[in-house]
Enzyme design. Structure first.
Site, short mmCIF file in Angstrom:
data_model
loop_
_atom_site.label_atom_id
_atom_site.label_comp_id
_atom_site.label_asym_id
_atom_site.label_seq_id
_atom_site.Cartn_x
_atom_site.Cartn_y
_atom_site.Cartn_z
N GLU A 54 20.75 19.52 20.71
CA GLU A 54 19.61 19.25 21.61
C GLU A 54 18.44 20.18 21.26
O GLU A 54 17.28 19.83 21.48
CB GLU A 54 20.03 19.46 23.07
N VAL A 103 14.40 20.01 63.13
CA VAL A 103 15.74 20.48 63.46
C VAL A 103 16.15 21.61 62.52
O VAL A 103 15.62 21.73 61.42
CB VAL A 103 16.79 19.34 63.37
N ASP A 146 -2.02 3.53 50.84
CA ASP A 146 -2.02 3.64 49.38
C ASP A 146 -2.22 2.26 48.78
O ASP A 146 -1.60 1.29 49.25
CB ASP A 146 -0.67 4.14 48.84
N HIS A 188 28.35 15.18 37.14
CA HIS A 188 27.62 15.76 38.28
C HIS A 188 28.40 15.56 39.58
O HIS A 188 28.15 14.60 40.32
CB HIS A 188 26.24 15.12 38.39
N THR A 215 -2.75 13.10 68.60
CA THR A 215 -2.17 11.77 68.40
C THR A 215 -3.05 10.89 67.50
O THR A 215 -2.63 9.82 67.08
CB THR A 215 -2.00 11.04 69.74
N CYS A 234 27.30 20.04 33.80
CA CYS A 234 26.63 19.32 32.71
C CYS A 234 26.06 20.32 31.69
O CYS A 234 26.81 20.88 30.91
CB CYS A 234 25.57 18.38 33.28
N PHE A 235 24.76 20.60 31.72
CA PHE A 235 24.18 21.57 30.82
C PHE A 235 24.87 22.94 31.01
O PHE A 235 25.08 23.68 30.05
CB PHE A 235 22.69 21.70 31.14
N GLY A 272 20.48 20.45 33.23
CA GLY A 272 19.15 20.78 32.73
C GLY A 272 18.92 20.16 31.37
O GLY A 272 19.84 19.62 30.76
N GLU A 288 28.11 17.03 42.29
CA GLU A 288 27.28 17.17 43.50
C GLU A 288 26.85 15.81 44.05
O GLU A 288 26.56 15.67 45.23
CB GLU A 288 26.07 18.06 43.23
N ARG A 310 22.98 13.16 27.43
CA ARG A 310 22.89 12.55 26.11
C ARG A 310 23.82 13.28 25.14
O ARG A 310 24.28 12.72 24.19
CB ARG A 310 21.43 12.66 25.65
N1 GLN Z 1 20.56 18.11 28.33
C1 GLN Z 1 21.96 17.87 28.36
C2 GLN Z 1 22.31 16.51 27.81
O1 GLN Z 1 21.50 15.63 27.74
C3 GLN Z 1 22.52 18.05 29.75
C4 GLN Z 1 22.01 17.05 30.73
C5 GLN Z 1 22.31 17.42 32.15
O2 GLN Z 1 22.56 18.57 32.46
N2 GLN Z 1 22.26 16.45 33.05
O3 GLN Z 1 23.45 16.29 27.44
#
Ligand code: GLN
Length: 543
Positions: free
Chosen positions: A405, A241, A147, A515, A188, A381-382, A354, A517, A470
């Protein structure tokens, strides 16, 4: 021991799992008692992936110190449990931004600013910046050799070998050895060409990691070695795997870590302790049951957008000895169809993070379904914001409850965050700010209400979790919402930012503004994910 640098490049094709391969090598070195630091260099021009669409880039992984980074940093953290920071994820955009800022300040003392040496010097500076005497720094170079955009990185690592010597640098190249079914043969040639491409840039790889869907016969490996100037023991096969967490084990079986240590002249006699890896692989391979989780999201056709989420759900499965099956439900289609059939077949519903209005009513419907059917619900979050809007509408009776939002609303239960405390400082934003890097980002503390389900799950009263958003639940509506049954069980220490909500009369209904996760690890599943899967398992036994 002076810090040694391992550079991982990729050839032939993208998506060969360079991130996982790098992370697995990091884990193998740790299993031998070495300290590691993992870094990713991305050749694109964005300053960071924060403004990129999930369709372009997949998940944006957030670090404790608030950097928006490539999802490979998630692999690094999950495999090595070393918290990544801003300095571990660098793009061409950021390199150029820094070079150009220096140029404007006159710091190049009148020189003509050029790719070589100024950009390559800056890359080398980033490679060696902010280190703490780690034994190994593993730097993954994004993209595929050949690249145009990765050339300055390749040149910089070539120079590093000249600067600090072969004793402190190692070049690992990941390639693909495809099986051509019409010829019934492994090929190869693509690997040979890819190595040629690297050689043309002045880099002779020290070790090849060859991805393949089947055993690469010794003959083929000898041939690759012959054409690529590499001893055949250093042509390592990386066969597909069944679980990515098996990679440290299979790489070790193929001698990857041994060859790396030999290159650096380090001892190889004591085997690494990989028992923790064998344990989790065993649990993944032999689950004692299955739970089905419905994930109602917007980017469901692109699994990379939910990388950490999928992993965290699996970690919850590992903790409970079950397999987690994910039923992907596209929020907008679900909203339009109006049928809840698919939700009736799952043992828990998760609405992930989201952005934007599209599909939001579908997510609100999913939260409503979970609340009414006493089905475990996890809103992230969302997903938390939608659950609060749902409760405000259905339980408090505010039919106009919404989020700013999606545009102006009479009852902004979720609103734009313009000011908040970060440590001892105040962060301020306006709706006209740049989009990049201006959300509430990184780790923030939350105080948990004594006696709440959240406090019980965490077994703690103060937690730190990572944010990327946000908008914020409007604490002004707290009294009415709590009176209707949705409790604010986690708040920022100053009491202004709701961080966790939970339903009072429900087996498991939790929304979190952060978050979780991002902090789940295979060896240390996140308590919220373990508890959610446990609740889903309990639910599955009831139905
Ligand atoms: N859109 C929402 C916000 O900005 C949630 C963001 C999210 O889920 N990470 O607050």
């Amino acid at each position: 021991m002076s810090t040694k640098f391992i550079f991982i490049t990729g050839g032939v094709a993208s998506s060969l799992g360079k991130g996982v391969a790098s992370a697995a090598l990091g884990a193998l070195l740790q299993a031998r008692g070495y300290s590691v630091r993992m870094r990713k260099f991305d050749p694109y021009l964005n300053i960071d992936p924060g403004t990129m669409s999930p369709y372009q880039h997949g998940e944006v992984y957030v670090t404790d110190d608030g950097a928006e980074t490539d999802l490979d940093l998630g692999h690094y953290e999950r495999y090595t449990n070393v918290a990544a920071s801003k300095s571990d994820s660098v793009t061409t955009g950021r390199i150029y931004q820094t070079v150009l800022q220096r140029e404007r300040k006159g710091q190049y003392l009148g020189a003509t600013v050029q790719v070589i040496p100024h950009v390559t010097d800056m890359i080398k500076e980033f490679i060696q910046a902010d280190l703490n005497d780690e034994d190994f720094v593993l730097c993954e170079i994004g993209g595929t050799v050949g690249d145009i955009e990765s050339l300055p990185f390749i040149e910089a690592i070539r120079q590093m070998r000249q600067d600090i010597g072969v004793e402190r640098t190692l070049f690992v190249h990941l390639t693909l050895v495809p099986y051509i079914s019409s010829a019934a043969e492994l090929k190869t040639k693509p690997t040979q060409h890819s190595v040629k491409e690297l050689l043309a840039s002045g880099i002779q790889p020290d070790l090849l990691l060859c991805r393949s869907d089947r055993e690469i016969p010794a003959d083929a490996r000898r041939k690759i070695g012959l054409f690529c100037n590499i001893r055949k023991e250093r042509v390592i096969q990386a066969i597909d795997v069944d679980t990515i967490y098996a990679t440290p084990l299979t790489y070790h079986d193929e001698g990857f870590d041994i060859e790396v240590l030999k290159h650096f002249g380090l001892p190889t006699d004591t085997p690494p302790d990989l028992s923790a890896w064998s344990d989790i692989v065993e649990r993944i391979r032999r689950p004692e049951g299955t739970v089905r989780i419905g994930v109602v999201g917007k980017y469901v056709e692109l699994k990379d957008a939910y990388k950490s989420l999928i992993d965290a759900l699996n970690h919850g499965g590992i903790a409970n000895h079950v397999k987690v099956e994910i039923e992907w439900i596209e929020a907008e289609a679900f909203e339009k169809s109006g049928t809840t059939e698919r939700l009736e077949n799952v043992h828990g519903i998760l609405v992930p993070g989201g952005f934007g209005e599209r599909g939001s009513e579908g997510k609100i419907l999913a939260a409503k379904f979970a609340r009414e059917h006493k089905l475990p619900y996890f809103g992230i979050c969302f997903g938390m914001q939608m659950a609060v809007i749902e409760a405000a509408r259905s339980l408090v009776g505010w039919s106009d409850a919404g989020s700013t939002e999606f545009g102006p609303t009479m009852r902004p239960v979720v609103g734009l965050l313009t000011e908040w405390a970060k440590g001892n400082t105040v962060e301020r934003r306006s709706s006209e700010d740049n989009l990049g890097g201006t959300m509430r980002l990184g780790a923030y503390p939350a105080a948990l209400a004594p006696g709440s389900k959240a406090a019980e799950i965490y077994a703690d009263s103060l937690i730190h979790e990572r944010h990327r958003h946000r908008y914020e639940i409007n604490v002004a509506y707290r009294k009415e919402i709590e009176a209707a049954g949705l409790i604010f069980s986690g708040l920022s220490p100053d009491g202004r930012l709701p961080e966790i909500v939970e339903l009072k009369d429900h087996p498991w209904f939790i929304g979190v503004q952060f978050h979780p996760e991002l902090k789940s690890r295979p060896m240390a599943p996140h308590p919220l994910f373990s508890a959610f899967i446990e609740a889903a398992l309990t639910h599955s036994r009831l139905v």
